[in-house]
Design an enzyme around this catalytic site. Structure first.
Site, PDB file in Angstrom:
ATOM      1  N   ASP A 106       0.708  -1.379   0.095  1.00  0.00           N
ATOM      2  CA  ASP A 106      -0.172   0.135  -0.368  1.00  0.00           C
ATOM      3  C   ASP A 106       0.700   1.114   0.325  1.00  0.00           C
ATOM      4  OD1 ASP A 106      -2.951   2.094   0.211  1.00  0.00           O
ATOM      5  OD2 ASP A 106      -2.668   0.544   2.225  1.00  0.00           O
TER       6      ASP A 106
ATOM      7  N   ASP B 228      -6.139  -6.175  -1.911  1.00  0.00           N
ATOM      8  CA  ASP B 228      -7.129  -6.074  -0.738  1.00  0.00           C
ATOM      9  C   ASP B 228      -8.304  -5.678  -0.443  1.00  0.00           C
ATOM     10  OD1 ASP B 228      -6.485  -5.958   2.534  1.00  0.00           O
ATOM     11  OD2 ASP B 228      -4.639  -4.486   1.617  1.00  0.00           O
TER      12      ASP B 228
ATOM     13  N   ASP C 265      -3.920  -9.910   9.320  1.00  0.00           N
ATOM     14  CA  ASP C 265      -2.033  -9.445   9.522  1.00  0.00           C
ATOM     15  C   ASP C 265      -0.644 -10.110  10.169  1.00  0.00           C
ATOM     16  OD1 ASP C 265      -2.904  -7.728   6.928  1.00  0.00           O
ATOM     17  OD2 ASP C 265      -2.909  -6.044   7.997  1.00  0.00           O
TER      18      ASP C 265
END
Length: 414
Positions: free
Chosen positions: A80, A158, A219
């Site tokens: 990202d 994502d 995560d």
């Protein structure tokens, strides 16, 4: 709502058939920015560690010069926070020109010239998780075409800032759009992680048809607690997860944090061992410029990599628990196996463990089996299936064995 989503699944599974890009017949290996570098965009104060082309080029050079590429670590993936906060006048995503002054296509050329592959990040939603422009249903095609025009080799897609219905439409639609570009692009889907990771909400048959790999769970963070939580979730749910994996389609327990700050030497072995047992992607997120020799040696362990990359592509399973100990077994090609005994305990004293191959259901070779210690890099002994042998497992550590029939063909990696 659930019936609507199921209906969308069924419609798209017939519409989208299969990703069929021929990629990652063994789990992908490489490096990714996110766990180690997050959304560090402050290139004025921290130019060498911000998300920008300098970091990516430096890591790419290290992957070549320090032997990573030649061992199979070939994907180098930008997560990202790489783009501007708005699309260009043609509706395309665009890299931040201060941090990527040469553009993504030139960066891809740099990486390709070094025998590596480049990955990029997008998000099925209104925004990325870091607040950058997302990919909505109406921009999927233009984003797929943009990535292909940049000669990107991997897309992590994502799922922040979208709902279940949008995901059920968008993930298969992106798969079809990537296929339609004609460029083989590894498609990494975060979809299941946003839907709880388990059937019936997650349709692993469909995922195997449209994605090359997928994030199932939370995560990873830079701690043993996080690694252990992931291991336990995958083991507790292995009956649903293990059959979904195979050549070209992999469960992804998230990045390798070996070489960072949170794991001891033994815990680093444990993450690598269980990721290899699970046929997981080996995607590092660390600083290859400053990594310790100990961490580098673990990550470059050839036998661990060979087990992970075994062409049978069969994910291993936890077959037994005894106190703080867990026993994992993975079937490999040519009637070979990998065995890992994990000690989750932290009470100071290494645990003794006695077993036999027969107890592990490894019995086919009447001539017995050769045992190799993966991390000590040594041949231990030849044993018959019924012969007991013992080992000592350090706290939060692992003993990993490669088991080969005493006669017959050698493993092609050795």
């Amino acid at each position: 709502m659930h019936l609507v989503v199921v209906g969308i699944f069924l419609a798209l599974s017939t519409l989208c058939s299969s990703l069929d890009n021929g990629l990652v017949r063994t789990p992908p290996m490489g490096w990714m920015t996110w766990e180690r570098y997050r959304c560090n965009i402050n290139c004025k104060i921290d130019p060498e560690n911000c998300i920008g082309e300098l970091l990516i080029k430096n890591i790419a050079d290290k992957m070549v010069d320090s032997g990573w590429r030649d061992l199979g670590y070939v994907y180098i993936s930008i997560d990202d926070c790489w783009s501007l906060k708005k699309r260009d006048s043609n509706g395309r995503l665009q890299p931040d020109p201060d941090r990527f002054p040469s553009g993504i296509k030139a960066l891809a050329d740099y990486i390709h010239a070094r025998g590596l592959k480049i990955g990029i990040y997008a998000d099925m939603g209104n925004f990325t998780c870091g607040g950058y422009p997302g990919t909505t249903l109406d921009t999927i095609k233009i984003d797929a075409d943009t990535f292909a025009s940049w000669e990107v080799d991997m897309l992590k897609f994502d799922g922040c800032y979208s709902n279940s219905t949008e995901k059920a439409l968008g993930y298969p639609k992106m798969s079809a759009a990537l296929n339609a570009t004609g460029r083989p692009i590894l498609y990494s889907c975060s979809w299941p992680a946003y839907e709880g990771g388990l059937p019936p909400k997650v349709n692993y048959t469909l995922l195997g048809e449209i994605c090359n790999m997928w994030r199932n769970y939370d995560d990873i963070q830079d701690s043993w607690a996080s690694v252990l939580d992931i291991i336990e979730w995958f083991a507790d749910n292995q009956d649903a997860l293990q059959p979904a994996a195979g050549p070209g389609r992999w469960n992804d327990p998230d990045m390798l944090i070996v070489g960072n700050f949170g794991l001891s030497y033994d815990q680093s072995k444990s993450q690598l061992a269980i990721w290899a047992m699970m046929a997981a992607p080996l995607i590092m997120s660390n600083d290859l410029r400053t990594i310790s020799e100990d961490a580098k040696e673990l990550l470059q362990n050839r036998l661990m990599i060979a087990i992970n990359q075994d062409p049978l592509g069969k994910q291993g399973k936890r077959i037994a628990k005894s106190g703080s100990l867990e026993v994992w077994v993975r079937e490999l090609v040519d009637e070979q196996y990998a065995v890992a005994v994990l000690n989750k305990g932290t009470d100071g004293l290494p645990k003794r463990f006695t077993t036999s191959l027969a107890l592990l259901n490894i019995t086919k070779s009447t001539f017995g089996y050769k045992l190799f210690d993966v991390f000590d890099k040594e041949f231990l002994r030849t044993v018959k299936p019924e012969t007991a042998f013992d080992m000592s497992i350090n706290p939060s550590g692992v003993v990993m064995l490669f088991v080969r029939p005493a006669t017959g063909r050698r493993h092609h990696h050795l």
